[in-house]
Design a protein around this motif. Structure first.
Motif, short mmCIF file in Angstrom:
data_model
loop_
_atom_site.label_atom_id
_atom_site.label_comp_id
_atom_site.label_asym_id
_atom_site.label_seq_id
_atom_site.Cartn_x
_atom_site.Cartn_y
_atom_site.Cartn_z
N MET A 1 0.82 -1.21 0.00
CA MET A 1 0.00 0.00 0.00
C MET A 1 0.85 1.26 0.00
SD MET A 1 -2.92 1.26 2.74
CE MET A 1 -1.72 1.62 4.04
N THR A 2 1.83 1.32 0.90
CA THR A 2 2.58 2.57 1.09
C THR A 2 3.47 2.93 -0.10
OG1 THR A 2 4.29 1.36 2.31
CG2 THR A 2 2.52 2.36 3.59
N VAL A 3 4.06 1.90 -0.73
CA VAL A 3 4.90 2.18 -1.90
C VAL A 3 4.07 2.74 -3.06
CG1 VAL A 3 6.34 1.13 -3.68
CG2 VAL A 3 6.73 0.57 -1.29
N LEU A 4 2.89 2.17 -3.26
CA LEU A 4 2.02 2.70 -4.32
C LEU A 4 1.60 4.14 -4.03
CD1 LEU A 4 -0.45 -0.08 -5.50
CD2 LEU A 4 1.15 1.24 -6.87
N ILE A 5 1.31 4.44 -2.76
CA ILE A 5 0.93 5.80 -2.41
C ILE A 5 2.06 6.77 -2.75
CG2 ILE A 5 0.38 7.34 -0.47
CD1 ILE A 5 -1.12 5.00 0.79
N ALA A 6 3.29 6.33 -2.59
CA ALA A 6 4.43 7.19 -2.86
C ALA A 6 4.73 7.33 -4.36
CB ALA A 6 5.67 6.65 -2.14
N LEU A 7 4.49 6.27 -5.15
CA LEU A 7 4.95 6.26 -6.54
C LEU A 7 3.84 6.44 -7.58
CD1 LEU A 7 7.57 3.35 -6.39
CD2 LEU A 7 7.96 5.82 -6.13
N ASN A 8 2.66 5.91 -7.33
CA ASN A 8 1.61 5.91 -8.35
C ASN A 8 1.09 7.28 -8.76
OD1 ASN A 8 -0.16 4.28 -10.08
ND2 ASN A 8 -1.81 5.05 -8.76
N PRO A 9 1.19 8.33 -7.91
CA PRO A 9 0.70 9.65 -8.34
C PRO A 9 1.33 10.16 -9.62
CG PRO A 9 0.93 9.65 -5.99
CD PRO A 9 1.52 8.34 -6.46
N LEU A 10 2.51 9.65 -10.00
CA LEU A 10 3.09 10.05 -11.28
C LEU A 10 2.17 9.64 -12.42
CD1 LEU A 10 6.78 8.98 -10.55
CD2 LEU A 10 5.88 11.31 -10.61
N LEU A 11 1.61 8.44 -12.34
CA LEU A 11 0.65 7.99 -13.35
C LEU A 11 -0.67 8.75 -13.21
CD1 LEU A 11 -0.36 6.05 -15.56
CD2 LEU A 11 -0.89 4.40 -13.74
N THR A 12 -1.07 9.01 -11.97
CA THR A 12 -2.33 9.72 -11.74
C THR A 12 -2.30 11.10 -12.39
OG1 THR A 12 -2.58 8.57 -9.64
CG2 THR A 12 -3.94 10.53 -9.97
N GLY A 13 -1.15 11.76 -12.33
CA GLY A 13 -1.03 13.07 -12.98
C GLY A 13 -1.32 13.00 -14.47
N ARG A 14 -0.89 11.91 -15.10
CA ARG A 14 -1.16 11.75 -16.54
C ARG A 14 -2.63 11.48 -16.80
NH1 ARG A 14 3.96 8.87 -19.44
NH2 ARG A 14 5.61 9.92 -18.25
N ILE B 1 -5.09 12.60 -14.95
CA ILE B 1 -5.74 13.90 -14.76
C ILE B 1 -5.62 14.75 -16.03
CG2 ILE B 1 -5.66 16.08 -13.48
CD1 ILE B 1 -4.76 14.44 -11.04
N ALA B 2 -4.41 14.77 -16.59
CA ALA B 2 -4.18 15.58 -17.79
C ALA B 2 -5.01 15.09 -18.97
CB ALA B 2 -2.69 15.57 -18.14
N ALA B 3 -5.19 13.78 -19.07
CA ALA B 3 -5.90 13.22 -20.23
C ALA B 3 -7.41 13.15 -20.03
CB ALA B 3 -5.35 11.82 -20.53
N ARG B 4 -7.86 12.87 -18.80
CA ARG B 4 -9.27 12.57 -18.56
C ARG B 4 -9.95 13.50 -17.56
NH1 ARG B 4 -11.12 9.20 -22.56
NH2 ARG B 4 -9.56 7.57 -22.98
N GLY B 5 -9.20 14.41 -16.95
CA GLY B 5 -9.79 15.28 -15.94
C GLY B 5 -9.69 14.70 -14.55
N HIS B 6 -10.15 15.45 -13.56
CA HIS B 6 -9.97 15.07 -12.17
C HIS B 6 -10.92 13.96 -11.71
CE1 HIS B 6 -8.44 19.29 -12.35
NE2 HIS B 6 -7.48 18.76 -11.63
N ARG C 1 -18.14 22.65 -16.78
CA ARG C 1 -17.59 22.94 -18.09
C ARG C 1 -16.52 24.02 -17.98
NH1 ARG C 1 -21.96 24.25 -22.45
NH2 ARG C 1 -22.57 22.17 -21.71
N GLY C 2 -15.36 23.75 -18.62
CA GLY C 2 -14.31 24.76 -18.67
C GLY C 2 -13.33 24.69 -17.53
N SER C 3 -13.52 23.73 -16.57
CA SER C 3 -12.62 23.72 -15.43
C SER C 3 -11.20 23.36 -15.83
CB SER C 3 -13.11 22.73 -14.37
OG SER C 3 -13.18 21.42 -14.90
N VAL C 4 -11.03 22.42 -16.78
CA VAL C 4 -9.69 22.06 -17.20
C VAL C 4 -9.01 23.22 -17.89
CG1 VAL C 4 -8.36 20.52 -18.68
CG2 VAL C 4 -10.27 19.61 -17.37
N ALA C 5 -9.75 23.93 -18.69
CA ALA C 5 -9.16 25.07 -19.36
C ALA C 5 -8.69 26.11 -18.37
CB ALA C 5 -10.19 25.70 -20.32
N ARG C 6 -9.45 26.32 -17.28
CA ARG C 6 -9.05 27.30 -16.29
C ARG C 6 -7.75 26.87 -15.62
NH1 ARG C 6 -13.47 27.88 -12.12
NH2 ARG C 6 -12.23 29.65 -11.41
#
Length: 514
Positions: free
Chosen positions: A309-322, A324-329, A450-455
């Motif tokens: 659990m703890t290692v994923l919490i430390a490392l997986n956000p790198l993928l989560t950022g991608r 977010i960028a592709a699909r939104g929050h 609507r428009g939140s990603v653009a902001r």
């Protein structure tokens, strides 16, 4: 020279800024480490101080309770008194309170010291990002600095249980607090040169924060009394908690510096995000608090078993950022709220039926995905639902909500696990799973504005045209927004450090997403 003059916030040469950044990151590392390193020491504390599960539960809840009550207040103090002064006070106090915890002869002394620890942790969290804003006024360098800050501190989540297990094996539970002493000295040495940061005449209102602390204390006592089947006491304390909560809400509405700004009081989507944050921290705290009490293992082995659990919490956000960028929050939030209850159910099965370590490991792996998918997206979603003038308050409220979730989780788990037998041990995980399912239902019926990603995308270009002094102002206020992952993981900011760091003037520019 005034604190708000251009020279006061000019970017230091790299060789001067880097050690300070390491010091600031180490301070946050220390705060996050304290939230996980204690978990594996719980059995040792119970044996040494002759207390039960409820007693050790209070050692967790009193820390998160004070932290939740003081976070927004600490951000205001950092803006008013200067981020460096509040930061150094927090670090010195945190180190002293850690020593007091290590020397605690009784449970009551430990609880008082843990309360002070939560208070000083609240001073460190928002002021640390305020200092980064002062050291790196330009959006680009600041984004890299915040990413480094989050990467260093994010390691605390993975290191905490393992380090805690090793320290308890070498000594006893007191060692998990003594480890903060050398870290404190290192932080003070690296940050010994004052870092000038702007100050504002921001109003401070004490009454709502004290009311929130009293409400949480009464609610936690109510849960404890319910667990002991003291129905009269539970009823009285429950009514007191309701009265305090109502009074705190009234005081906050009339306060010159409210915890909840008027612009957020009727913002349903922002409040949904606060609820999701509380649900995730409820589930995370249930796992971290309960597993060491239920596994018949050494502290070192327990810490190692939590690694999926703890290692994923430390490392997986790198993928989560991608994502977010592709699909939104909302996409990773929903993914996390699906993974978490499934993981909790598997953990419950493994605990109830003494199943193989494989089932427990798979459950913890899914819990790690739940945390690391959800948290990095929560602040970004919440902020994009708020008006610009409320952006700084959103993160503070989200983080406070998360700590409230953690407080309730530890209280419920300690009550359920007192004298547990048979399948009762699985109950805390099943309750947490239900809480996450409610969060999933809410997230599934919520649509992105609507428009939140653009902001979000507009933030850095806007800041690049602003004066460096303006960009550094409100650092502690923006720090509240960026620390929604604090005291739970280092995930959120590393997932999109550029975006959070670019929002240096929260409440005065378009809100940034995490």
């Amino acid at each position: 020279m005034s604190a708000s003059s251009p020279a006061a916030v000019r970017l230091d040469p790299g060789h001067r800024s880097s050690p300070r950044l390491v010091g600031i990151s180490l301070a946050y590392f220390m705060v996050l480490l304290d939230t996980t390193v204690l978990a594996v020491a719980e059995p040792s504390i119970m044996a040494s101080l002759r207390t039960g599960v409820v007693g050790v539960g209070w050692a967790t809840t009193i820390y998160t309770m004070v932290l939740a009550s003081a976070l927004v207040l600490a951000g205001g103090l950092a803006d008013r008194l200067g981020a460096h002064r509040v930061f150094v006070t927090g670090v010195v106090g945190f180190g002293a309170a850690s020593l007091a915890c290590a020397l605690a002869p009784t449970l009551a002394f430990l609880l008082a010291s843990r309360a002070l620890l939560g208070l000083f942790a609240a001073a460190i969290i928002p002021s640390s990002l305020g200092l980064i804003a002062a050291l790196y006024p330009e959006p680009g360098p600041r984004g890299r600095a915040v990413s480094a800050w989050a990467a260093i501190s994010g390691a605390a989540m993975a290191a905490g249980p393992v380090l805690g297990g090793w320290l308890v094996a070498v000594g006893d539970w007191r060692a998990v607090f003594l480890v903060n002493a050398p870290i404190t000295l290192a932080v003070l040495l690296l940050c010994r040169t004052p870092i000038a940061s702007p100050r504002t005449a921001r109003a401070i209102s004490w009454l709502p924060h004290l009311g929130l602390a009293a409400t949480l204390a009464a609610a936690t006592l109510t849960i404890t009394e319910i667990g002991q089947r003291s129905w009269v006491s539970a009823t009285v304390l429950g009514l007191i908690a309701l009265g305090l909560g109502f009074g705190t809400a009234l005081a906050d509405r009339t306060s010159p510096a409210p915890i909840v700004p008027a612009a957020l009081r009727r913002n349903a989507k922002a409040w949904s995000a606060f609820g999701w944050g509380a649900a995730v921290n409820y589930a995370l705290t249930t796992v971290v608090f309960s597993i060491p009490l239920l596994l018949d293992e050494t502290a070192a082995r327990t810490g190692a078993m939590l690694l999926p659990m703890t290692v994923l919490i430390a490392l997986n956000p790198l993928l989560t950022g991608r994502i977010i960028a592709a699909r939104g929050h909302l996409r990773p939030i929903r993914m996390g709220l699906i993974a978490f209850p499934i993981g909790l159910a598997l953990v419950a099965v493994a605990i109830a039926f003494h199943d193989s370590a494989l089932v427990l490991g798979l459950g913890l792996l899914l819990c790690g995905l739940g945390v690391s998918w959800t948290l990095p997206a929560l602040v970004g979603f919440a902020v994009t639902q708020a008006a610009a003038e409320a952006a700084g308050a959103v993160g503070g409220l989200l983080n406070a909500g998360r700590q409230i979730g953690a407080t309730v989780a530890a209280a419920v788990a300690s009550v359920v696990l007192t004298g547990h037998h048979g399948g009762t041990a699985a109950v805390p995980f099943l309750i947490a799973a239900v809480v996450c399912v409610f969060g999933l239902v809410s997230a599934s019926t919520t649509s992105r504005r609507r428009g939140s990603v653009a902001r979000v995308g507009l933030v850095v270009p806007v800041l690049s045209r602003r004066h460096p002094v303006e960009a550094a102002e409100g650092g502690a206020e923006r720090g509240q927004m960026g620390v929604a992952d604090a005291a739970g993981d280092g995930a959120g900011l590393r997932a999109s450090g550029e975006q959070v760091a670019g929002d240096a003037h929260a409440g005065r520019v378009a809100p940034a997403g995490e």
